[in-house]
Design a protein around this motif. Structure first.
Motif, PDB file in Angstrom:
ATOM      1  N   PRO A  23      -5.342  -9.056   1.240  1.00 60.49           N
ATOM      2  CA  PRO A  23      -6.650  -9.165   0.570  1.00 60.49           C
ATOM      3  C   PRO A  23      -7.566  -7.968   0.815  1.00 60.49           C
ATOM      4  O   PRO A  23      -8.583  -7.826   0.159  1.00 60.49           O
ATOM      5  CB  PRO A  23      -7.234 -10.441   1.174  1.00 60.49           C
ATOM      6  N   PHE A  24      -7.187  -7.101   1.793  1.00 61.91           N
ATOM      7  CA  PHE A  24      -7.985  -5.903   2.069  1.00 61.91           C
ATOM      8  C   PHE A  24      -7.064  -4.694   2.155  1.00 61.91           C
ATOM      9  O   PHE A  24      -5.916  -4.814   2.595  1.00 61.91           O
ATOM     10  CB  PHE A  24      -8.773  -6.042   3.388  1.00 61.91           C
ATOM     11  N   LYS A  25      -7.545  -3.543   1.741  1.00 60.75           N
ATOM     12  CA  LYS A  25      -6.740  -2.328   1.796  1.00 60.75           C
ATOM     13  C   LYS A  25      -6.334  -1.985   3.232  1.00 60.75           C
ATOM     14  O   LYS A  25      -5.278  -1.405   3.455  1.00 60.75           O
ATOM     15  CB  LYS A  25      -7.513  -1.160   1.187  1.00 60.75           C
ATOM     16  N   ALA A  26      -7.185  -2.360   4.183  1.00 56.09           N
ATOM     17  CA  ALA A  26      -6.913  -2.031   5.586  1.00 56.09           C
ATOM     18  C   ALA A  26      -5.692  -2.772   6.118  1.00 56.09           C
ATOM     19  O   ALA A  26      -5.145  -2.400   7.157  1.00 56.09           O
ATOM     20  CB  ALA A  26      -8.127  -2.358   6.443  1.00 56.09           C
ATOM     21  N   LEU A  27      -5.240  -3.816   5.409  1.00 54.28           N
ATOM     22  CA  LEU A  27      -4.105  -4.614   5.862  1.00 54.28           C
ATOM     23  C   LEU A  27      -2.773  -4.103   5.315  1.00 54.28           C
ATOM     24  O   LEU A  27      -1.752  -4.781   5.472  1.00 54.28           O
ATOM     25  CB  LEU A  27      -4.293  -6.076   5.449  1.00 54.28           C
ATOM     26  N   PHE A  28      -2.773  -2.935   4.711  1.00 56.84           N
ATOM     27  CA  PHE A  28      -1.540  -2.393   4.120  1.00 56.84           C
ATOM     28  C   PHE A  28      -0.431  -2.275   5.160  1.00 56.84           C
ATOM     29  O   PHE A  28       0.705  -2.721   4.939  1.00 56.84           O
ATOM     30  CB  PHE A  28      -1.820  -1.029   3.487  1.00 56.84           C
ATOM     31  N   ALA A  29      -0.754  -1.694   6.319  1.00 57.03           N
ATOM     32  CA  ALA A  29       0.265  -1.493   7.355  1.00 57.03           C
ATOM     33  C   ALA A  29       0.802  -2.836   7.860  1.00 57.03           C
ATOM     34  O   ALA A  29       2.012  -2.991   8.090  1.00 57.03           O
ATOM     35  CB  ALA A  29      -0.315  -0.687   8.510  1.00 57.03           C
ATOM     36  N   ILE A  30      -0.092  -3.815   8.005  1.00 54.88           N
ATOM     37  CA  ILE A  30       0.342  -5.133   8.476  1.00 54.88           C
ATOM     38  C   ILE A  30       1.229  -5.816   7.435  1.00 54.88           C
ATOM     39  O   ILE A  30       2.217  -6.479   7.778  1.00 54.88           O
ATOM     40  CB  ILE A  30      -0.885  -6.006   8.805  1.00 54.88           C
ATOM     41  N   ASN A  31       0.889  -5.669   6.160  1.00 54.90           N
ATOM     42  CA  ASN A  31       1.703  -6.271   5.097  1.00 54.90           C
ATOM     43  C   ASN A  31       3.091  -5.650   5.036  1.00 54.90           C
ATOM     44  O   ASN A  31       4.076  -6.352   4.777  1.00 54.90           O
ATOM     45  CB  ASN A  31       1.001  -6.112   3.748  1.00 54.90           C
ATOM     46  N   ILE A  32       3.168  -4.355   5.281  1.00 59.85           N
ATOM     47  CA  ILE A  32       4.480  -3.699   5.325  1.00 59.85           C
ATOM     48  C   ILE A  32       5.267  -4.185   6.537  1.00 59.85           C
ATOM     49  O   ILE A  32       6.461  -4.505   6.441  1.00 59.85           O
ATOM     50  CB  ILE A  32       4.314  -2.167   5.380  1.00 59.85           C
ATOM     51  N   LEU A  33       4.591  -4.262   7.684  1.00 70.58           N
ATOM     52  CA  LEU A  33       5.248  -4.740   8.902  1.00 70.58           C
ATOM     53  C   LEU A  33       5.724  -6.184   8.736  1.00 70.58           C
ATOM     54  O   LEU A  33       6.776  -6.564   9.259  1.00 70.58           O
ATOM     55  CB  LEU A  33       4.289  -4.623  10.086  1.00 70.58           C
ATOM     56  N   GLU A  34       4.969  -6.968   7.978  1.00 68.33           N
ATOM     57  CA  GLU A  34       5.334  -8.366   7.758  1.00 68.33           C
ATOM     58  C   GLU A  34       6.684  -8.489   7.058  1.00 68.33           C
ATOM     59  O   GLU A  34       7.466  -9.398   7.354  1.00 68.33           O
ATOM     60  CB  GLU A  34       4.261  -9.056   6.924  1.00 68.33           C
ATOM     61  N   GLN A  35       6.964  -7.567   6.142  1.00 67.88           N
ATOM     62  CA  GLN A  35       8.243  -7.613   5.433  1.00 67.88           C
ATOM     63  C   GLN A  35       9.415  -7.376   6.386  1.00 67.88           C
ATOM     64  O   GLN A  35      10.450  -8.055   6.294  1.00 67.88           O
ATOM     65  CB  GLN A  35       8.258  -6.565   4.313  1.00 67.88           C
ATOM     66  N   PHE A  36       9.246  -6.444   7.317  1.00 65.34           N
ATOM     67  CA  PHE A  36      10.299  -6.198   8.299  1.00 65.34           C
ATOM     68  C   PHE A  36      10.427  -7.372   9.271  1.00 65.34           C
ATOM     69  O   PHE A  36      11.541  -7.773   9.620  1.00 65.34           O
ATOM     70  CB  PHE A  36       9.999  -4.905   9.067  1.00 65.34           C
ATOM     71  N   ALA A  37       9.299  -7.927   9.704  1.00 69.95           N
ATOM     72  CA  ALA A  37       9.330  -9.048  10.642  1.00 69.95           C
ATOM     73  C   ALA A  37       9.955 -10.283   9.993  1.00 69.95           C
ATOM     74  O   ALA A  37      10.733 -11.007  10.630  1.00 69.95           O
ATOM     75  CB  ALA A  37       7.915  -9.364  11.122  1.00 69.95           C
ATOM     76  N   THR A  38       9.625 -10.527   8.731  1.00 71.78           N
ATOM     77  CA  THR A  38      10.188 -11.665   8.009  1.00 71.78           C
ATOM     78  C   THR A  38      11.699 -11.533   7.879  1.00 71.78           C
ATOM     79  O   THR A  38      12.438 -12.499   8.097  1.00 71.78           O
ATOM     80  CB  THR A  38       9.552 -11.770   6.617  1.00 71.78           C
ATOM     81  N   THR A  39      12.138 -10.343   7.529  1.00 74.69           N
ATOM     82  CA  THR A  39      13.580 -10.104   7.409  1.00 74.69           C
ATOM     83  C   THR A  39      14.285 -10.305   8.735  1.00 74.69           C
ATOM     84  O   THR A  39      15.345 -10.951   8.817  1.00 74.69           O
ATOM     85  CB  THR A  39      13.838  -8.668   6.907  1.00 74.69           C
ATOM     86  N   LEU A  40      13.689  -9.783   9.804  1.00 71.77           N
ATOM     87  CA  LEU A  40      14.307  -9.876  11.129  1.00 71.77           C
ATOM     88  C   LEU A  40      14.402 -11.327  11.596  1.00 71.77           C
ATOM     89  O   LEU A  40      15.464 -11.768  12.061  1.00 71.77           O
ATOM     90  CB  LEU A  40      13.492  -9.053  12.123  1.00 71.77           C
ATOM     91  N   THR A  41      13.324 -12.078  11.471  1.00 69.32           N
ATOM     92  CA  THR A  41      13.333 -13.461  11.945  1.00 69.32           C
ATOM     93  C   THR A  41      14.247 -14.337  11.094  1.00 69.32           C
ATOM     94  O   THR A  41      14.913 -15.239  11.620  1.00 69.32           O
ATOM     95  CB  THR A  41      11.912 -14.042  11.935  1.00 69.32           C
TER      96      THR A  41
END
Length: 237
Positions: free
Chosen positions: A151-169
């Motif tokens: 919802p915020f541009k500042a969360l771009f890095a977290i959203n990218i990290l979320e994709q890797f974390a989701t895949t890993l888990t």
């Protein structure tokens, strides 16, 4: 406990023959079951095998409805059915028995393919890529790219990290449960070969643990498909 893997190297790529064998057999089981359950379909009162297939279809549809709301997307439904059947069979291949050739070093030829992290992580990567494909197909590439800034541009890095974390888990959860079950089965099977007393004490726990592994295999297949539908549902909105 330590067994080598039957591996061959072609074009500088290493192929595990045991994984190729068990994944192929799992896929063939799914094809054969689906083929024979959908032959000579009848309306009204279905035959027992048709009734079994319809039960699986309704089961996956319930997962879809609970995860993403009411939807009649046959493309997603067929994915869920195929994934559920494949994972259930793959999770159970190593439960009844294992095949180990006695050579200079023991070689393991038969085990559940999902007891290997390479298989489960590959499945997880495919699922996450599949959800991204659905997003691009439904909303376009521009919407897909801008979704990482919400919802915020500042969360771009977290959203990218979320994709890797989701895949890993997603991949490691399936691998850890199936692998732990087979390690325990291997320990109990080793006790069976250590004499009559050890065998008599280990037989009953081994049978109980095999039944528990069947339960775990079914639960993990259900969880994997449910999470897949949840991730798809996030992309549909």
């Amino acid at each position: 406990m330590e067994h080598a893997r039957p591996q061959v190297v072609l074009f500088n790529l290493t192929f595990d023959l045991s994984i190729i064998l068990t994944t192929t057999i799992s896929a063939l089981f799914v094809f054969i079951i689906a083929y024979f359950c959908t032959r000579n379909l009848t309306e009204g009162t279905p035959k027992k095998w048709q009734n079994f297939m319809e039960w699986i279809l309704d089961f996956v549809k319930d997962i879809m409805n609970n995860s993403m709301g009411t939807t009649n997307n046959l493309f997603i439904l067929s994915t869920g059915i195929s994934l559920l059947m494949y994972l259930f069979i793959a999770n159970l291949l190593g439960v009844p028995f294992s095949i180990i050739t006695i050579e200079q070093h023991p070689v393991s030829w038969w085990r559940s393919p999902t007891a290997d992290a390479h298989v489960t992580m590959t499945l997880a990567i495919m699922i996450i890529a599949y959800t991204h494909f659905i997003d691009i197909r439904l909303h376009g590439f521009k919407h897909f790219m801008f979704s990482f800034f919400k919802p915020f541009k500042a969360l771009f890095a977290i959203n990218i990290l979320e994709q890797f974390a989701t895949t890993l888990t997603l991949g490691l959860r399936l691998f850890g449960n199936i692998y732990a079950g087979e390690v325990m089965l291997a320990l109990l099977a080793g006790a069976v070969t250590q004499g009559f007393l050890a065998a008599s004490l280990a037989v009953l726990p081994m049978l109980i643990w095999q039944a528990f592994c069947v339960f775990i295999g079914a639960i993990q297949a259900y969880i994997f498909v449910t999470l897949t539908m949840v991730y798809i549902g996030h992309r549909l909105t």
